[in-house]
Design an enzyme around this catalytic site. Structure first.
Site, mmCIF file in Angstrom:
data_model
loop_
_atom_site.group_PDB
_atom_site.id
_atom_site.type_symbol
_atom_site.label_atom_id
_atom_site.label_comp_id
_atom_site.label_asym_id
_atom_site.label_seq_id
_atom_site.Cartn_x
_atom_site.Cartn_y
_atom_site.Cartn_z
ATOM 1 N N ASP A 1 9.841 24.411 -61.602
ATOM 2 C CA ASP A 1 10.506 23.893 -60.907
ATOM 3 C C ASP A 1 10.819 22.354 -59.722
ATOM 4 O O ASP A 1 9.724 22.385 -58.532
ATOM 5 C CB ASP A 1 10.555 24.392 -59.938
ATOM 6 C CG ASP A 1 10.014 25.244 -58.747
ATOM 7 O OD1 ASP A 1 9.388 25.238 -59.774
ATOM 8 O OD2 ASP A 1 9.843 26.580 -58.247
ATOM 9 N N HIS B 1 -1.262 -7.670 -80.165
ATOM 10 C CA HIS B 1 -0.024 -7.854 -79.308
ATOM 11 C C HIS B 1 0.786 -9.153 -78.830
ATOM 12 O O HIS B 1 -0.137 -10.191 -78.976
ATOM 13 C CB HIS B 1 -0.305 -7.078 -77.954
ATOM 14 C CG HIS B 1 -1.500 -7.031 -77.422
ATOM 15 N ND1 HIS B 1 -1.095 -8.385 -76.583
ATOM 16 C CD2 HIS B 1 -2.611 -6.890 -77.252
ATOM 17 C CE1 HIS B 1 -2.421 -7.894 -76.109
ATOM 18 N NE2 HIS B 1 -3.439 -7.686 -76.521
ATOM 19 N N GLU C 1 -6.522 -9.562 -68.152
ATOM 20 C CA GLU C 1 -5.387 -10.060 -67.706
ATOM 21 C C GLU C 1 -5.135 -10.708 -66.632
ATOM 22 O O GLU C 1 -6.096 -9.809 -65.732
ATOM 23 C CB GLU C 1 -4.499 -8.810 -68.728
ATOM 24 C CG GLU C 1 -3.817 -8.778 -67.726
ATOM 25 C CD GLU C 1 -2.654 -7.148 -68.090
ATOM 26 O OE1 GLU C 1 -3.423 -6.517 -68.341
ATOM 27 O OE2 GLU C 1 -1.304 -7.384 -67.822
ATOM 28 N N HIS D 1 4.029 -10.520 -70.496
ATOM 29 C CA HIS D 1 5.281 -10.426 -70.263
ATOM 30 C C HIS D 1 5.783 -10.810 -68.733
ATOM 31 O O HIS D 1 4.985 -10.388 -68.358
ATOM 32 C CB HIS D 1 5.466 -8.988 -70.366
ATOM 33 C CG HIS D 1 4.148 -7.702 -69.426
ATOM 34 N ND1 HIS D 1 4.310 -7.281 -68.497
ATOM 35 C CD2 HIS D 1 2.975 -7.945 -70.185
ATOM 36 C CE1 HIS D 1 2.800 -6.639 -68.110
ATOM 37 N NE2 HIS D 1 2.338 -7.436 -69.650
ATOM 38 N N ARG E 1 -9.327 -6.877 -73.379
ATOM 39 C CA ARG E 1 -8.669 -7.496 -72.720
ATOM 40 C C ARG E 1 -9.089 -8.049 -71.847
ATOM 41 O O ARG E 1 -9.655 -7.567 -70.633
ATOM 42 C CB ARG E 1 -7.430 -6.880 -73.050
ATOM 43 C CG ARG E 1 -6.740 -7.386 -72.287
ATOM 44 C CD ARG E 1 -4.923 -6.479 -72.405
ATOM 45 N NE ARG E 1 -5.208 -5.658 -72.356
ATOM 46 C CZ ARG E 1 -4.208 -4.403 -72.202
ATOM 47 N NH1 ARG E 1 -5.694 -3.893 -73.821
ATOM 48 N NH2 ARG E 1 -4.981 -2.647 -71.725
ATOM 49 N N TYR F 1 -9.398 -5.834 -80.448
ATOM 50 C CA TYR F 1 -9.856 -4.934 -81.340
ATOM 51 C C TYR F 1 -10.960 -4.998 -82.300
ATOM 52 O O TYR F 1 -10.162 -4.597 -83.555
ATOM 53 C CB TYR F 1 -8.457 -4.450 -80.543
ATOM 54 C CG TYR F 1 -8.111 -4.705 -79.278
ATOM 55 C CD1 TYR F 1 -7.698 -4.487 -78.300
ATOM 56 C CD2 TYR F 1 -7.180 -5.608 -79.516
ATOM 57 C CE1 TYR F 1 -7.146 -4.804 -76.684
ATOM 58 C CE2 TYR F 1 -6.037 -5.736 -78.393
ATOM 59 C CZ TYR F 1 -6.592 -5.542 -76.587
ATOM 60 O OH TYR F 1 -5.851 -5.977 -75.917
ATOM 61 N N GLU G 1 -2.617 -11.631 -71.409
ATOM 62 C CA GLU G 1 -4.145 -10.564 -71.518
ATOM 63 C C GLU G 1 -4.469 -10.568 -72.831
ATOM 64 O O GLU G 1 -3.446 -10.038 -73.567
ATOM 65 C CB GLU G 1 -3.025 -9.260 -70.529
ATOM 66 C CG GLU G 1 -2.032 -9.300 -71.402
ATOM 67 C CD GLU G 1 -0.775 -8.013 -71.345
ATOM 68 O OE1 GLU G 1 -1.220 -7.311 -71.394
ATOM 69 O OE2 GLU G 1 -0.252 -8.490 -70.622
ATOM 70 N N HIS H 1 6.919 -3.852 -66.807
ATOM 71 C CA HIS H 1 7.253 -5.025 -67.869
ATOM 72 C C HIS H 1 8.187 -5.358 -67.045
ATOM 73 O O HIS H 1 9.219 -4.213 -67.539
ATOM 74 C CB HIS H 1 6.763 -4.179 -69.206
ATOM 75 C CG HIS H 1 5.854 -4.501 -69.947
ATOM 76 N ND1 HIS H 1 5.885 -2.702 -70.459
ATOM 77 C CD2 HIS H 1 4.800 -4.261 -69.838
ATOM 78 C CE1 HIS H 1 4.849 -2.751 -70.791
ATOM 79 N NE2 HIS H 1 3.267 -3.741 -70.278
ATOM 80 N N ASP I 1 -7.636 -0.533 -67.326
ATOM 81 C CA ASP I 1 -6.261 -2.078 -67.576
ATOM 82 C C ASP I 1 -5.701 -1.409 -66.421
ATOM 83 O O ASP I 1 -5.281 0.129 -66.376
ATOM 84 C CB ASP I 1 -5.015 -2.091 -68.963
ATOM 85 C CG ASP I 1 -4.019 -2.570 -68.480
ATOM 86 O OD1 ASP I 1 -3.549 -3.162 -67.739
ATOM 87 O OD2 ASP I 1 -3.555 -2.570 -69.981
ATOM 88 N N HIS J 1 -2.887 2.063 -75.841
ATOM 89 C CA HIS J 1 -2.058 2.046 -74.748
ATOM 90 C C HIS J 1 -2.897 3.210 -74.173
ATOM 91 O O HIS J 1 -2.489 4.885 -74.542
ATOM 92 C CB HIS J 1 -0.720 2.852 -74.589
ATOM 93 C CG HIS J 1 0.025 1.777 -74.789
ATOM 94 N ND1 HIS J 1 1.693 1.764 -74.347
ATOM 95 C CD2 HIS J 1 -0.255 0.392 -74.213
ATOM 96 C CE1 HIS J 1 1.646 0.122 -74.334
ATOM 97 N NE2 HIS J 1 0.627 -0.403 -74.375
ATOM 98 N N ASP K 1 -0.791 -5.873 -62.605
ATOM 99 C CA ASP K 1 -1.040 -5.483 -64.120
ATOM 100 C C ASP K 1 -2.227 -6.484 -64.557
ATOM 101 O O ASP K 1 -2.088 -7.303 -64.759
ATOM 102 C CB ASP K 1 0.017 -5.677 -64.934
ATOM 103 C CG ASP K 1 0.125 -5.541 -66.188
ATOM 104 O OD1 ASP K 1 -1.129 -4.345 -66.719
ATOM 105 O OD2 ASP K 1 0.392 -5.575 -67.639
#
Ligand code: GLY
Ligand code: MN
Ligand code: MN
Length: 424
Positions: A37, A337, A396, A341, A394, A376, A372, A348, A247, A230, A258
Site C-alpha cells: 500500500d 548511442h 553531456e 535528445h 561520457r 565505452y 553527449e 527525454h 550522469d 543505464h 541532464d
C-alpha cells in the site's frame, strides 16, 4: 513560475488543431503503487501539466469544440476533510475557478456523467494514446460510437518543442542546482568509498536547493560499470585509479536537467585516462561549435561518429581507415548511442524528431537538447589496448538553440581536466 496566462495560450494553440465537433480529454497521472500500500512519489503527467499547470491527481482537462467555439473544462478532486487529513490540502473547485482561466470547473467524480452528456453527437475524440488504459476507463462507452479517434499527444509535443522564456528560466534553475551537485561530487569523490555515497551527495544537493526530485535515476558508475549505459545499481566500491561516470540531473518545478561528467576517483587523471578523456572532450567541443538553427541532429551525430572514430583510430582502439570503420559500423561497439535528445518537462522530452512528412526537424530557436558523446571500453574486450580497458567516458551538456547559434546552459560545470582536478 509559469503564469496562468501562458497555460491559457498553450491551450488556445492546442484548440486550433482540434477538428470541429470534437471532444479532447487529458487526464492527470495516477498514483503508482511501489509495493503493497505504499506508492511512488506522485509526478504529474507532463502533457497534462503542460496544458493545465495543475499538480494534483484525480483531475482532467476537457476541450469541447463545436464549430469554431471551444469550451475548456477542468475537473478537480473535490475538497474532502478526511482525505485531506491523510494526504494534504486539495485545491478544490472553488479555488480552481479563481486560479485557472477555464470556462467551467467540476468535481472529478462528475467526469463520467459529464462525458456522457458531452460526447453526444461528437464526431471526433482525442486523447493521449500513451495513457490508453487509463483514458479508456473513462471513454470506453464512446470509443465505438464516435467515428474518428485521434492521438492528441503529438500535437502537444509539437508545442513542447519550443521553450518559452519562463520554461528556459526553470531549466536554467534546474541546471544551476545540478552544477552544485556535480561540483560537490567532484570535491567529495576522493574521500568516499562507494558509488551510492556519491549518489547521496549529488541528491543531497538537489533536495537542499529545492529540487523536488531527480529528473531520472542518477548513474554513478566507477570503472567498468560505466560501460553499462543505464547502470543505476550504484553499489560498487569507488576504486582509486578508476574513472567515475556521473550522469545525474535534478528536476526543478517539473523541468529537467541532464548532465554527465566523468571524473577520476583519486582526484587526478592518469596519462591514459587523460588521453581518452581529452579525445571525447575535443569531440564534444567540436560538435557544440556546429550548433545553430537549421543544422540537423543527424548531422551532429554523423560528425560525432566521424570524430570519435578518428579519435579511436589515433589511440589504437580501432584499426584501419575512418571510412572503413564507419561503413562497417565498427565504432558502434564503443559509441552505441545518439548525440543527444530534446529536454524539457521530461529528460527525454516527448517532442517529435520528424515532421508530418517524415522529414527530420532541423534545430531552431528555443529548442533545448543535450550533447553527449562518449566512448565505452569494456574491460574484457581484447581488441582494445590493455591500458584503456574498463573505462567509460561520457560528457553531456544541455544546450539552448538561440537566434544564430546556441547557449551552453551547463557551461559553468567543470569540464576540462584542469577544472575537474582543481575541484577534486
Ligand atoms: N540521463 C539519460 C541520458 O543521458 O539520456
Ligand atoms: Mn541525455
Ligand atoms: Mn544523461
Amino acid at each position: 513560475m509559469i503564469p496562468e496566462s501562458e497555460y491559457f495560450k498553450r491551450r488556445a494553440k492546442l484548440v486550433n488543431v482540434l477538428k470541429p465537433n470534437s471532444l479532447c480529454l487529458l487526464l492527470a497521472a495516477e498514483y503508482k503503487v511501489r509495493s503493497n500500500d505504499s506508492e511512488y512519489p506522485y509526478r504529474q503527467n507532463s502533457n497534462f501539466y503542460y496544458l493545465s499547470g495543475f499538480k494534483e491527481d484525480q483531475s482532467a482537462l476537457l476541450f469541447l469544440k463545436k464549430n469554431k467555439k471551444t469550451k475548456t473544462i477542468l475537473f478537480v478532486a473535490k475538497k474532502d476533510k478526511l482525505q485531506e487529513l491523510w494526504n494534504g490540502k486539495r485545491c478544490g473547485i472553488k479555488r480552481a475557478k479563481k486560479l485557472f482561466d477555464v470556462d467551467e470547473v467540476y468535481g472529478f467524480d462528475e467526469l463520467e456523467e459529464k462525458l456522457a452528456l458531452f460526447t453526444q453527437e461528437k464526431k471526433h475524440l482525442y486523447f493521449d494514446f500513451a495513457n490508453q488504459a487509463f483514458a479508456k476507463k473513462y471513454l470506453r462507452n464512446y470509443l465505438k460510437s464516435i467515428k474518428h479517434i485521434h492521438n492528441i499527444a503529438p500535437h502537444i509535443e509539437q508545442l513542447r518543442l519550443i521553450k518559452s522564456d519562463a520554461e528556459i528560466k526553470l531549466i536554467k534553475k534546474a541546471i544551476s542546482i545540478t552544477k552544485e551537485a556535480h561540483h560537490r561530487a567532484m570535491t567529495k569523490a576522493k574521500e568516499l568509498r562507494f558509488e551510492y555515497e556519491l549518489q547521496a551527495e549529488l541528491e543531497y544537493e538537489f533536495k537542499k536547493n529545492g529540487a523536488y526530485s531527480d529528473a531520472y535515476t542518477s548513474i554513478v558508475a566507477c570503472g567498468n560499470a560505466a560501460n553499462t549505459l543505464h547502470y543505476i545499481s550504484n553499489n560498487k566500491a569507488l576504486k582509486k585509479g578508476e574513472l567515475i561516470l556521473i550522469d545525474a540531473g535534478c528536476e526543478y518545478e517539473y523541468y529537467a536537467s541532464d548532465i554527465t561528467r566523468t571524473i577520476p576517483a583519486s582526484g587526478k587523471f592518469s596519462k591514459e585516462q587523460k588521453e581518452l578523456y581529452e579525445m571525447v572532450l575535443e569531440v564534444q567541443l567540436r560538435i557544440l561549435s556546429m550548433i545553430k538553427p537549421g543544422v540537423k541532429r543527424s548531422e551532429l551525430q554523423k560528425e560525432a561518429v566521424k570524430l570519435l572514430t578518428k579519435g579511436m583510430i589515433d589511440l589504437g582502439i580501432l584499426q584501419g581507415s575512418i571510412k572503413h570503420n564507419i561503413k562497417k559500423e565498427k565504432y558502434k561497439k564503443y559509441y552505441p548511442h545518439g548525440i543527444g535528445h530534446w529536454m524539457g518537462l521530461d529528460v527525454h522530452d516527448e517532442a517529435p524528431y520528424k515532421n508530418k512528412k517524415g522529414e527530420e526537424i532541423p534545430l531552431f530557436e528555443r529548442m533545448v537538447l543535450t550533447i553527449e558523446p562518449g566512448i565505452y571500453l569494456p574491460k574484457d574486450d581484447k581488441n582494445i589496448p590493455k591500458k584503456y580497458r574498463g573505462v567509460g567516458i561520457r560528457i553531456e551538456d544541455d544546450v539552448l538553440i538561440t537566434k544564430d547559434g546556441y547557449e551552453n546552459l551547463s557551461a559553468g560545470i567543470a569540464k576540462s581536466v584542469e577544472e575537474i582536478e582543481e575541484l577534486s
